[in-house]
Motif scaffolding. Structure first.
Motif, PDB file in Angstrom:
ATOM      1  N   THR A  41      38.576 -44.155  67.723  1.00  0.00           N
ATOM      2  CA  THR A  41      39.930 -44.482  68.172  1.00  0.00           C
ATOM      3  C   THR A  41      40.862 -43.283  68.177  1.00  0.00           C
ATOM      4  O   THR A  41      42.059 -43.455  68.437  1.00  0.00           O
ATOM      5  CB  THR A  41      40.534 -45.571  67.267  1.00  0.00           C
ATOM      6  OG1 THR A  41      40.717 -45.042  65.937  1.00  0.00           O
ATOM      7  CG2 THR A  41      39.629 -46.793  67.198  1.00  0.00           C
ATOM      8  N   VAL A  42      40.348 -42.076  67.880  1.00  0.00           N
ATOM      9  CA  VAL A  42      41.213 -40.896  67.796  1.00  0.00           C
ATOM     10  C   VAL A  42      40.709 -39.815  68.738  1.00  0.00           C
ATOM     11  O   VAL A  42      39.549 -39.812  69.167  1.00  0.00           O
ATOM     12  CB  VAL A  42      41.271 -40.344  66.356  1.00  0.00           C
ATOM     13  CG1 VAL A  42      41.850 -41.374  65.410  1.00  0.00           C
ATOM     14  CG2 VAL A  42      39.891 -39.905  65.878  1.00  0.00           C
ATOM     15  N   ASN A  43      41.596 -38.887  69.048  1.00  0.00           N
ATOM     16  CA  ASN A  43      41.260 -37.734  69.865  1.00  0.00           C
ATOM     17  C   ASN A  43      40.671 -36.660  68.963  1.00  0.00           C
ATOM     18  O   ASN A  43      41.365 -36.081  68.128  1.00  0.00           O
ATOM     19  CB  ASN A  43      42.507 -37.212  70.580  1.00  0.00           C
ATOM     20  CG  ASN A  43      42.200 -36.049  71.506  1.00  0.00           C
ATOM     21  OD1 ASN A  43      41.042 -35.634  71.658  1.00  0.00           O
ATOM     22  ND2 ASN A  43      43.228 -35.512  72.146  1.00  0.00           N
ATOM     23  N   LEU A  44      39.388 -36.383  69.119  1.00  0.00           N
ATOM     24  CA  LEU A  44      38.709 -35.439  68.241  1.00  0.00           C
ATOM     25  C   LEU A  44      39.051 -33.993  68.563  1.00  0.00           C
ATOM     26  O   LEU A  44      38.628 -33.088  67.829  1.00  0.00           O
ATOM     27  CB  LEU A  44      37.189 -35.641  68.337  1.00  0.00           C
ATOM     28  CG  LEU A  44      36.675 -37.005  67.879  1.00  0.00           C
ATOM     29  CD1 LEU A  44      35.166 -37.083  68.035  1.00  0.00           C
ATOM     30  CD2 LEU A  44      37.074 -37.288  66.440  1.00  0.00           C
ATOM     31  N   ASN A  45      39.802 -33.751  69.619  1.00  0.00           N
ATOM     32  CA  ASN A  45      40.190 -32.383  69.975  1.00  0.00           C
ATOM     33  C   ASN A  45      41.525 -31.973  69.371  1.00  0.00           C
ATOM     34  O   ASN A  45      41.973 -30.844  69.576  1.00  0.00           O
ATOM     35  CB  ASN A  45      40.254 -32.227  71.498  1.00  0.00           C
ATOM     36  CG  ASN A  45      38.898 -32.399  72.148  1.00  0.00           C
ATOM     37  OD1 ASN A  45      37.883 -31.952  71.605  1.00  0.00           O
ATOM     38  ND2 ASN A  45      38.854 -33.046  73.296  1.00  0.00           N
ATOM     39  N   THR A  46      42.169 -32.888  68.653  1.00  0.00           N
ATOM     40  CA  THR A  46      43.442 -32.563  68.024  1.00  0.00           C
ATOM     41  C   THR A  46      43.223 -32.117  66.581  1.00  0.00           C
ATOM     42  O   THR A  46      42.138 -32.298  66.015  1.00  0.00           O
ATOM     43  CB  THR A  46      44.379 -33.784  68.032  1.00  0.00           C
ATOM     44  OG1 THR A  46      43.746 -34.859  67.310  1.00  0.00           O
ATOM     45  CG2 THR A  46      44.672 -34.221  69.444  1.00  0.00           C
ATOM     46  N   THR A  47      44.261 -31.539  65.997  1.00  0.00           N
ATOM     47  CA  THR A  47      44.169 -31.093  64.605  1.00  0.00           C
ATOM     48  C   THR A  47      44.097 -32.278  63.655  1.00  0.00           C
ATOM     49  O   THR A  47      43.290 -32.293  62.723  1.00  0.00           O
ATOM     50  CB  THR A  47      45.390 -30.220  64.248  1.00  0.00           C
ATOM     51  OG1 THR A  47      45.460 -29.125  65.170  1.00  0.00           O
ATOM     52  CG2 THR A  47      45.273 -29.684  62.831  1.00  0.00           C
ATOM     53  N   ASP A  48      44.939 -33.271  63.876  1.00  0.00           N
ATOM     54  CA  ASP A  48      44.962 -34.454  63.019  1.00  0.00           C
ATOM     55  C   ASP A  48      44.023 -35.502  63.590  1.00  0.00           C
ATOM     56  O   ASP A  48      44.299 -36.108  64.626  1.00  0.00           O
ATOM     57  CB  ASP A  48      46.391 -35.002  62.938  1.00  0.00           C
ATOM     58  CG  ASP A  48      46.479 -36.201  62.002  1.00  0.00           C
ATOM     59  OD1 ASP A  48      45.504 -36.445  61.271  1.00  0.00           O
ATOM     60  OD2 ASP A  48      47.521 -36.884  62.012  1.00  0.00           O
ATOM     61  N   LYS A  49      42.903 -35.698  62.934  1.00  0.00           N
ATOM     62  CA  LYS A  49      41.891 -36.637  63.420  1.00  0.00           C
ATOM     63  C   LYS A  49      41.918 -37.950  62.645  1.00  0.00           C
ATOM     64  O   LYS A  49      40.953 -38.715  62.688  1.00  0.00           O
ATOM     65  CB  LYS A  49      40.501 -35.997  63.326  1.00  0.00           C
ATOM     66  CG  LYS A  49      40.343 -34.750  64.179  1.00  0.00           C
ATOM     67  CD  LYS A  49      38.953 -34.151  64.030  1.00  0.00           C
ATOM     68  CE  LYS A  49      38.768 -32.939  64.938  1.00  0.00           C
ATOM     69  NZ  LYS A  49      39.723 -31.866  64.693  1.00  0.00           N
ATOM     70  N   ALA A  50      42.998 -38.203  61.926  1.00  0.00           N
ATOM     71  CA  ALA A  50      43.095 -39.426  61.134  1.00  0.00           C
ATOM     72  C   ALA A  50      43.491 -40.594  62.029  1.00  0.00           C
ATOM     73  O   ALA A  50      44.378 -40.469  62.873  1.00  0.00           O
ATOM     74  CB  ALA A  50      44.121 -39.251  60.022  1.00  0.00           C
ATOM     75  N   PRO A  51      42.854 -41.752  61.885  1.00  0.00           N
ATOM     76  CA  PRO A  51      43.239 -42.921  62.675  1.00  0.00           C
ATOM     77  C   PRO A  51      44.576 -43.478  62.194  1.00  0.00           C
ATOM     78  O   PRO A  51      45.088 -43.095  61.134  1.00  0.00           O
ATOM     79  CB  PRO A  51      42.105 -43.914  62.404  1.00  0.00           C
ATOM     80  CG  PRO A  51      41.598 -43.533  61.053  1.00  0.00           C
ATOM     81  CD  PRO A  51      41.740 -42.043  60.966  1.00  0.00           C
TER      82      PRO A  51
END
Length: 573
Positions: A382-392
């Motif tokens: 459910t998250v964008n894995l290309n961003t720094t913050d990968k927390a849902p």
């Protein structure tokens, strides 16, 4: 409810000898101040132990059972027998020498108060140390030269007299126990145990919750006039007895210190335990919920078998698991100096495992590399894995976890987050397809019928959105066969619009497909023509003008199933 369960856990652990008694807590100690019988500082001994962190070995302070720590805010409050350099040496390098001297004097006063009447060589040596130590000479003292910089970093110190730690002296222990158990203040009925006890105004700190203050945070705390009523201040608003306050915080700190059994869901730290404090229950929960590594001698088939037995209410003799045992799961999230309870679940172990097993069955789908999808892998979809913050999203993660444990409907935020990633990336991973399947199986919707919510391709389905998804996958395969190695396929350009407004996009795709088919050899062209013809027979002459959100879920599953079917090795007839 939460505090009562933790208090019972403390009593179970204390009966097994796994946790310190009231008045005592584990503290992380870095160095020991070695005194002779006259109270002179002879040398400083490091109490650091090697700890493996990832692939590296680091020196970390050693946990030692010591008198309970005080709760500090901005005031000067010393601990008994242990503390940092400001209190035991009267020195620091923070530029506040007056405060350090005040800390040292307060510490000396506390030790005189408790040890003046104690007839023990260790007690007399400690008092002599406080009477003869000169804080201004600490930086040049020969015993402190080698470790001065480390001491100034804030590590905790203890006393050792003639080779024996002060906290092990029977007379000193008795003096502390008497001091701790003294009754000062008005007795009130404890809201946790129901017994009459002196209420604890400030509860001990809870440490180990990710994102919370390293010095500790509180579940129960009142520190503003807006929280006070009827003249009651601090935690006297909701009186918790001294014993219960110590018990529940000690039990929770014990759980949080057991790192293998502490799990993270977004910003939430999760601990679980069973009544009786038997470790096999939390170990099995870690395997079935959070994807912990299987211990030696236990296979994934054994795990599935045990999960099925517990779900049917049958005991698992091999792992010594009783389905009737009460089980608790607590999720804590940081909130400034306090902790917020993200979720708390209590049920029999068998009922919880029944709900968990049903969730795993709903998540079964072709192409998924996880035999049991752990929660962290599910939320990663459910998250964008290309961003720094990968927390849902913490709210979504907490709501989904609670729904799984309690067997209730999944929150709509799970579907929204998953569909958002599908539209943004135009990629349906096995995890996202599994979430769509599980969501609509549990949250029944007629527009996404069970005939499309299968583990693998349902070639007999006549559902229009599902068939459109299958047709889109075939069109993509035709394009890839006609243009091997193409950088951008029709999925990159048309996937979102095709799943939302098929009447607008599919005529364009039909035209492109005919052009691509002309590039193929006769045998492959005939194969694709037959596949497309069967699917178009189901669709009829007209495409739907618009698909609703559940129908888009059917479209996505049809596309995913057809694509997986294409890559699945056919069995020899």
């Amino acid at each position: 409810m939460i505090l009562q369960a933790l208090t019972r856990l403390f009593e179970d652990l204390a009966q097994q000898g796994k946790i310190a008694r009231p008045g005592w807590n584990p503290a992380k100690i870095s160095y020991a101040l070695c005194l002779d019988e006259r109270g002179n500082l002879e040398n400083v001994v490091p109490l650091l132990s090697e700890t493996t962190v990832g692939k590296k070995t680091q020196l970390r302070p050693t946990p030692v059972e010591l008198p309970s720590s005080v709760t500090r805010t901005v005031g000067i409050l010393p601990n008994f027998l242990w503390d940092n350099a400001s209190y035991l040496l009267g020195a620091d390098e923070k530029g506040k020498p007056e405060r350090s001297l005040s800390c040292f004097r307060a510490c000396a006063e506390l030790h005189h108060k408790l040890l003046d009447a104690v007839d023990s060589p260790a007690a007399k040596a400690i008092l002599a140390y406080f009477d003869t130590w000169h804080p201004e000479e600490a930086p040049v003292h020969p015993a402190l030269g080698d470790c001065w910089q480390e001491l100034m970093k804030g590590g905790n110190l203890v006393f050792r007299v003639d080779g024996m730690f002060a906290q092990d002296d029977p007379a000193i222990r008795e003096a502390w126990n008497t001091h701790y158990s003294r009754e000062e203040g008005e007795k009130q009925q404890c809201l946790v145990t129901g017994n009459w006890d002196v209420a604890e105004p400030v509860h001990p700190a809870i440490k180990g919750v990710a994102g919370a203050q390293s010095s500790g945070a509180a579940i129960v705390s009142f520190n503003a006039s807006a929280f006070c009523s009827y003249g009651k201040e601090q935690s006297l608003n909701a009186p918790v007895g001294k014993y219960a306050a110590f018990a529940y915080t000690a039990a929770l700190n014990y759980l949080l210190a057991d790192k293998p059994n502490v799990h993270r869901i977004g910003d939430t730290t999760v601990v679980c335990w069973a009544e009786g404090a038997e470790p096999q229950y939390s170990l099995f929960a870690g395997l079935s919920l959070f994807g912990d590594n299987l211990p030696e001698g236990l296979s994934i088939n054994d795990l599935h078998s045990a999960l099925r037995s517990l779900a049917q209410g049958l005991p698992c003799e091999e792992l010594k698991l009783d389905p009737k045992r009460p089980f608790y799961i607590l999720g804590l999230a940081p909130n400034a100096a306090r902790l917020s309870v993200r979720f708390f679940c209590r049920d029999s172990f068998g009922s919880l495992m029944k709900n968990v097993n049903a969730h795993h069955k709903r998540m079964e789908i072709v192409g998924n590399r996880y035999a049991i999808t752990p929660l962290w892998a599910m939320f990663r979809e459910t998250v964008n894995l290309n961003t720094t913050d990968k927390a849902p999203s913490p709210v979504m993660a907490g709501a989904v976890t609670r729904a799984i444990f309690m067997g209730t409907a999944y929150p709509a935020s799970l579907l929204e987050a998953t569909m958002l990633r599908i539209r943004a990336e135009r990629e349906i991973t096995p995890g996202r397809a599994a979430i769509l399947k599980a969501f609509y199986l549990k949250n029944t919707n007629d527009l996404c019928p069970k005939e499309v919510l299968t583990v693998s391709l349902n070639e007999n389905s006549t559902n229009i959105p599902y068939t459109l998804g299958r047709l889109f996958s075939v069109y993509e395969a035709v394009q890839e066969s006609a243009n091997p190695g193409i950088n951008a396929t029709i999925k990159d350009k048309y996937f979102n619009s095709a799943s939302a407004t098929p009447a607008t996009i599919f005529p364009i795709l039909d035209n492109l497909c005919q052009k691509h088919l002309r590039k193929l050899d006769t045998g492959l062209r005939i194969t694709y023509d037959r596949q497309i013809g069967k699917l178009k027979d189901v669709l009829g002459e007209c495409y739907p003008s618009r698909l609703s959100l559940p129908e888009q879920g059917s479209f996505n599953l049809g596309y995913y199933h057809q694509k997986q079917f294409r890559f699945t090795k056919k069995e020899d007839k």
